[in-house]
Design a protein around this motif. Sequence first.
Motif: not given
Length: 247
Positions: A112, A70, A137, A159-160, A151, A163, A185-187, A149
Amino acid sequence: MFKIIMGYIVSVLLTLVIEKMARTYIQYRDQRLISNVFPFTRSDSQLEVKCSLKRMQDGKNPPSLRAYVHSAETLALQKIAKHLHGHNVTLNVISFYSVPQEEKNLLLIGAASYNELSKHILADVNEFKIIHNEDCHTIYECEGGKYTCSHATTEDGSKVTEDYGIVLRKRLSDEHFVLLLGGIHMHGTLAAAEVAMTRKFQSKIKKNKLREFIQIVRVRVADDGLSLIKSSVEWECLPLIQIGKGK
């Protein structure tokens, strides 16, 4: 005149020596502080790095097996490398495509399902749970609190907007530790990396004399659904839990 010149030379040399000693001391002090979070020591300054890998068949004529990391995790690794620069720490990324050696200190980025080593580490932390549900999630649970999270629904989908992430340091053996930086998530992953690198967080870990711990992190996401609002990164008001043998 000669005495004046010699005095000037001696003064310059003394200034250079003092400046060098000051820089050496500052570097030593900062390195000691950073090592309260990042698991390296003077005797073992290497960190085996493992990020999330998504394996899939891709390409044409015919498709072949490929592994993707990622972009947020590579960005976090880049920031960490910059943070550790000048502190005699080696980041070994050869373990990207293999299982890191257990007798080494580990840096894991990503909590993850695509980081099987992170899943293994987290499964062994009794003070923290990850709840997976089919209709929502991931949920983090610790000290009776639940964190998940948020959304927003847009024309392009969801979209997030907020997070959560974790900064976890855990003992692997009598001498080696793992630092895991992950998020729902990535955040959350990026926010966890940001917190781990802050002097204030490192100082708190040192002050509390924590060797094994987990810190919950929260962050809001910009309207683009990707960028962090760095000023929104929170950790001080969220649980910092001592785990493992140190309890």
